[in-house]
Design a protein around this motif. Sequence first.
Motif, PDB file in Angstrom:
ATOM      1  N   LEU A   1       0.821  -1.209   0.000  1.00 19.84           N
ATOM      2  CA  LEU A   1       0.000   0.000   0.000  1.00 19.84           C
ATOM      3  C   LEU A   1       0.855   1.258   0.000  1.00 19.84           C
ATOM      4  O   LEU A   1       0.476   2.273  -0.592  1.00 19.84           O
ATOM      5  CB  LEU A   1      -0.939  -0.006   1.205  1.00 19.84           C
ATOM      6  CG  LEU A   1      -1.989  -1.124   1.207  1.00 19.84           C
ATOM      7  CD1 LEU A   1      -2.936  -0.961   2.391  1.00 19.84           C
ATOM      8  CD2 LEU A   1      -2.769  -1.164  -0.094  1.00 19.84           C
ATOM      9  N   ALA A   2       2.003   1.192   0.661  1.00 13.25           N
ATOM     10  CA  ALA A   2       2.916   2.331   0.633  1.00 13.25           C
ATOM     11  C   ALA A   2       3.393   2.602  -0.793  1.00 13.25           C
ATOM     12  O   ALA A   2       3.520   3.759  -1.222  1.00 13.25           O
ATOM     13  CB  ALA A   2       4.107   2.077   1.558  1.00 13.25           C
ATOM     14  N   LYS A   3       3.612   1.527  -1.532  1.00 16.53           N
ATOM     15  CA  LYS A   3       4.035   1.667  -2.925  1.00 16.53           C
ATOM     16  C   LYS A   3       2.886   2.136  -3.808  1.00 16.53           C
ATOM     17  O   LYS A   3       3.073   2.954  -4.718  1.00 16.53           O
ATOM     18  CB  LYS A   3       4.560   0.315  -3.431  1.00 16.53           C
ATOM     19  CG  LYS A   3       5.095   0.339  -4.844  1.00 16.53           C
ATOM     20  CD  LYS A   3       5.603  -1.041  -5.242  1.00 16.53           C
ATOM     21  CE  LYS A   3       6.096  -1.053  -6.690  1.00 16.53           C
ATOM     22  NZ  LYS A   3       6.567  -2.406  -7.092  1.00 16.53           N
ATOM     23  N   ALA A   4       1.687   1.631  -3.534  1.00 13.95           N
ATOM     24  CA  ALA A   4       0.520   1.997  -4.345  1.00 13.95           C
ATOM     25  C   ALA A   4       0.086   3.439  -4.105  1.00 13.95           C
ATOM     26  O   ALA A   4      -0.499   4.072  -4.985  1.00 13.95           O
ATOM     27  CB  ALA A   4      -0.638   1.055  -4.030  1.00 13.95           C
ATOM     28  N   ARG A   5       0.314   3.937  -2.876  1.00 16.88           N
ATOM     29  CA  ARG A   5      -0.017   5.313  -2.496  1.00 16.88           C
ATOM     30  C   ARG A   5      -1.523   5.593  -2.590  1.00 16.88           C
ATOM     31  O   ARG A   5      -1.941   6.682  -2.962  1.00 16.88           O
ATOM     32  CB  ARG A   5       0.780   6.315  -3.330  1.00 16.88           C
ATOM     33  CG  ARG A   5       2.280   6.124  -3.219  1.00 16.88           C
ATOM     34  CD  ARG A   5       3.053   7.140  -4.017  1.00 16.88           C
ATOM     35  NE  ARG A   5       2.932   8.477  -3.455  1.00 16.88           N
ATOM     36  CZ  ARG A   5       3.542   9.557  -3.958  1.00 16.88           C
ATOM     37  NH1 ARG A   5       4.301   9.437  -5.043  1.00 16.88           N
ATOM     38  NH2 ARG A   5       3.390  10.732  -3.389  1.00 16.88           N
ATOM     39  N   THR A   6      -2.312   4.577  -2.242  1.00 17.07           N
ATOM     40  CA  THR A   6      -3.752   4.779  -2.128  1.00 17.07           C
ATOM     41  C   THR A   6      -4.078   5.123  -0.675  1.00 17.07           C
ATOM     42  O   THR A   6      -3.365   4.740   0.246  1.00 17.07           O
ATOM     43  CB  THR A   6      -4.523   3.520  -2.561  1.00 17.07           C
ATOM     44  OG1 THR A   6      -3.913   2.360  -1.964  1.00 17.07           O
ATOM     45  CG2 THR A   6      -4.515   3.358  -4.069  1.00 17.07           C
ATOM     46  N   ARG A   7      -5.183   5.839  -0.472  1.00 16.93           N
ATOM     47  CA  ARG A   7      -5.524   6.347   0.859  1.00 16.93           C
ATOM     48  C   ARG A   7      -6.013   5.224   1.774  1.00 16.93           C
ATOM     49  O   ARG A   7      -6.742   4.335   1.348  1.00 16.93           O
ATOM     50  CB  ARG A   7      -6.599   7.436   0.724  1.00 16.93           C
ATOM     51  CG  ARG A   7      -6.904   8.172   2.021  1.00 16.93           C
ATOM     52  CD  ARG A   7      -7.700   9.434   1.754  1.00 16.93           C
ATOM     53  NE  ARG A   7      -9.006   9.155   1.177  1.00 16.93           N
ATOM     54  CZ  ARG A   7     -10.119   8.975   1.884  1.00 16.93           C
ATOM     55  NH1 ARG A   7     -10.067   9.019   3.218  1.00 16.93           N
ATOM     56  NH2 ARG A   7     -11.270   8.746   1.279  1.00 16.93           N
ATOM     57  N   ILE A   8      -5.603   5.274   3.022  1.00 14.31           N
ATOM     58  CA  ILE A   8      -5.954   4.288   4.032  1.00 14.31           C
ATOM     59  C   ILE A   8      -7.107   4.823   4.875  1.00 14.31           C
ATOM     60  O   ILE A   8      -7.171   6.011   5.182  1.00 14.31           O
ATOM     61  CB  ILE A   8      -4.744   3.993   4.945  1.00 14.31           C
ATOM     62  CG1 ILE A   8      -3.504   3.636   4.115  1.00 14.31           C
ATOM     63  CG2 ILE A   8      -5.073   2.885   5.937  1.00 14.31           C
ATOM     64  CD1 ILE A   8      -3.657   2.424   3.249  1.00 14.31           C
ATOM     65  N   HIS A   9      -8.016   3.939   5.279  1.00 19.63           N
ATOM     66  CA  HIS A   9      -9.125   4.379   6.134  1.00 19.63           C
ATOM     67  C   HIS A   9      -8.590   4.809   7.499  1.00 19.63           C
ATOM     68  O   HIS A   9      -7.718   4.137   8.073  1.00 19.63           O
ATOM     69  CB  HIS A   9     -10.140   3.243   6.308  1.00 19.63           C
ATOM     70  CG  HIS A   9     -11.472   3.721   6.808  1.00 19.63           C
ATOM     71  ND1 HIS A   9     -11.675   4.055   8.131  1.00 19.63           N
ATOM     72  CD2 HIS A   9     -12.656   3.932   6.173  1.00 19.63           C
ATOM     73  CE1 HIS A   9     -12.931   4.451   8.286  1.00 19.63           C
ATOM     74  NE2 HIS A   9     -13.538   4.385   7.116  1.00 19.63           N
ATOM     75  N   PRO A  10      -9.109   5.906   8.050  1.00 19.36           N
ATOM     76  CA  PRO A  10      -8.595   6.396   9.344  1.00 19.36           C
ATOM     77  C   PRO A  10      -8.822   5.452  10.519  1.00 19.36           C
ATOM     78  O   PRO A  10      -8.157   5.583  11.548  1.00 19.36           O
ATOM     79  CB  PRO A  10      -9.355   7.716   9.548  1.00 19.36           C
ATOM     80  CG  PRO A  10     -10.536   7.657   8.638  1.00 19.36           C
ATOM     81  CD  PRO A  10     -10.095   6.832   7.466  1.00 19.36           C
ATOM     82  N   ILE A  11      -9.726   4.471  10.397  1.00 16.34           N
ATOM     83  CA  ILE A  11     -10.000   3.564  11.521  1.00 16.34           C
ATOM     84  C   ILE A  11      -8.762   2.778  11.913  1.00 16.34           C
ATOM     85  O   ILE A  11      -8.633   2.311  13.062  1.00 16.34           O
ATOM     86  CB  ILE A  11     -11.169   2.608  11.180  1.00 16.34           C
ATOM     87  CG1 ILE A  11     -11.782   2.016  12.461  1.00 16.34           C
ATOM     88  CG2 ILE A  11     -10.707   1.484  10.263  1.00 16.34           C
ATOM     89  CD1 ILE A  11     -12.447   3.011  13.347  1.00 16.34           C
ATOM     90  N   TYR A  12      -7.790   2.626  10.973  1.00 15.66           N
ATOM     91  CA  TYR A  12      -6.582   1.859  11.288  1.00 15.66           C
ATOM     92  C   TYR A  12      -5.708   2.539  12.341  1.00 15.66           C
ATOM     93  O   TYR A  12      -4.770   1.927  12.847  1.00 15.66           O
ATOM     94  CB  TYR A  12      -5.783   1.590  10.014  1.00 15.66           C
ATOM     95  CG  TYR A  12      -6.407   0.522   9.142  1.00 15.66           C
ATOM     96  CD1 TYR A  12      -6.449  -0.802   9.573  1.00 15.66           C
ATOM     97  CD2 TYR A  12      -6.975   0.831   7.908  1.00 15.66           C
ATOM     98  CE1 TYR A  12      -7.035  -1.790   8.792  1.00 15.66           C
ATOM     99  CE2 TYR A  12      -7.564  -0.147   7.124  1.00 15.66           C
ATOM    100  CZ  TYR A  12      -7.594  -1.456   7.571  1.00 15.66           C
ATOM    101  OH  TYR A  12      -8.182  -2.426   6.801  1.00 15.66           O
ATOM    102  N   ALA A  13      -6.036   3.764  12.690  1.00 15.05           N
ATOM    103  CA  ALA A  13      -5.300   4.422  13.772  1.00 15.05           C
ATOM    104  C   ALA A  13      -5.567   3.750  15.114  1.00 15.05           C
ATOM    105  O   ALA A  13      -4.725   3.835  16.025  1.00 15.05           O
ATOM    106  CB  ALA A  13      -5.684   5.900  13.838  1.00 15.05           C
ATOM    107  N   VAL A  14      -6.726   3.073  15.244  1.00 14.26           N
ATOM    108  CA  VAL A  14      -7.086   2.476  16.537  1.00 14.26           C
ATOM    109  C   VAL A  14      -7.533   1.022  16.444  1.00 14.26           C
ATOM    110  O   VAL A  14      -7.642   0.343  17.470  1.00 14.26           O
ATOM    111  CB  VAL A  14      -8.206   3.292  17.223  1.00 14.26           C
ATOM    112  CG1 VAL A  14      -7.690   4.667  17.638  1.00 14.26           C
ATOM    113  CG2 VAL A  14      -9.439   3.428  16.328  1.00 14.26           C
ATOM    114  N   LEU A  15      -7.809   0.522  15.241  1.00 14.15           N
ATOM    115  CA  LEU A  15      -8.269  -0.858  15.073  1.00 14.15           C
ATOM    116  C   LEU A  15      -7.438  -1.559  13.995  1.00 14.15           C
ATOM    117  O   LEU A  15      -7.023  -0.925  13.021  1.00 14.15           O
ATOM    118  CB  LEU A  15      -9.752  -0.901  14.688  1.00 14.15           C
ATOM    119  CG  LEU A  15     -10.756  -0.500  15.768  1.00 14.15           C
ATOM    120  CD1 LEU A  15     -12.171  -0.461  15.187  1.00 14.15           C
ATOM    121  CD2 LEU A  15     -10.698  -1.455  16.952  1.00 14.15           C
ATOM    122  N   PRO A  16      -7.224  -2.874  14.128  1.00 12.81           N
ATOM    123  CA  PRO A  16      -6.396  -3.586  13.151  1.00 12.81           C
ATOM    124  C   PRO A  16      -7.130  -3.958  11.874  1.00 12.81           C
ATOM    125  O   PRO A  16      -6.496  -4.301  10.878  1.00 12.81           O
ATOM    126  CB  PRO A  16      -5.975  -4.844  13.915  1.00 12.81           C
ATOM    127  CG  PRO A  16      -7.113  -5.099  14.850  1.00 12.81           C
ATOM    128  CD  PRO A  16      -7.599  -3.739  15.265  1.00 12.81           C
TER     129      PRO A  16
END
Length: 297
Positions: free
Chosen positions: A210-225
């Motif tokens: 995903l770091a290579k793809a540079r697509t946006r990550i959902h903010p929920i990953y800040a607190v949930l796996p």
Amino acid sequence: MTEPNNVARISADYSAPPDLNAYDILLCNISGGKDSQAMLDVVVEAAKDAGIGDRVVTVFCDLGDDDEWPGTKQLAAEHAAHYCVRHEIVFRQVSDGAGAIRQQGLTEHIESRQQQKWPDKARRFCTSDMKRAPVHKLMTRLVAEKRAQGVVGRRVRILNIMGMRAEESIDRAAMAPYRNDARASNKTKREVDEWLPLLDWKVEQVWARLAKARTRIHPIYAVLPRLSCRFCVLAGRRHLVTAARLDPAGARRRAGLEAAMGHQFRPDVSMAQILAEAEAINRVDGPLAVDGLEIPK
């Protein structure tokens, strides 16, 4: 020998990765979450390398505004748009009582069932009713389109692709990476295979992709796996408490439904207990909030 419409013949050998050229439709099930996000990147790259990028279709199964974390549906559409592929949104449909059809969300479906019980590991009607059945209806529509485009004389071939990983659970570790899906197939119209290209991936590989793809990550990953429905019956207890801290109104609604149904949210823990734990933490630490995640009160 190549069959009509430039689609290769499907091999009966499921021990090797699929030949993407053998399929009319590459159906990528995306949730807005990290695993399906990485899966889509893998599939689109492989399809474009094979010169069949136009066969990729994404599908998002919408559980409803009360059950999806805010922004999930929009993020899935954003991921599809990033790769310029066709995107479909499906959901459970019911009668509105006036002759029309409307969407039914997951929690409403749980409440409206004749047997008022929460889903569990053995009875995952949340998956069968809210995801599998709507996706099968989409397959029917996509097959009809292919027929109209001239695919005749054989079944339309669909590769149903998902982002499950063995690392996530014992059940997923037992899955086959590539298999025929007899339940989704039929004798005359469609032949469906299932492919899990990330099955043996570790979570570090997902984040690296995903770091290579540079697509946006959902903010929920800040607190949930994981990006699942807000209160998944299969989630860990501490993750359910975190969800209840983020969405106390949603937890209260489910605790009330639990009491009205007379059926505990999960055998080992009630939603009332989850809510009580979340409220106790919030009294000490204050309400939990995540940047970029706006939850209606």
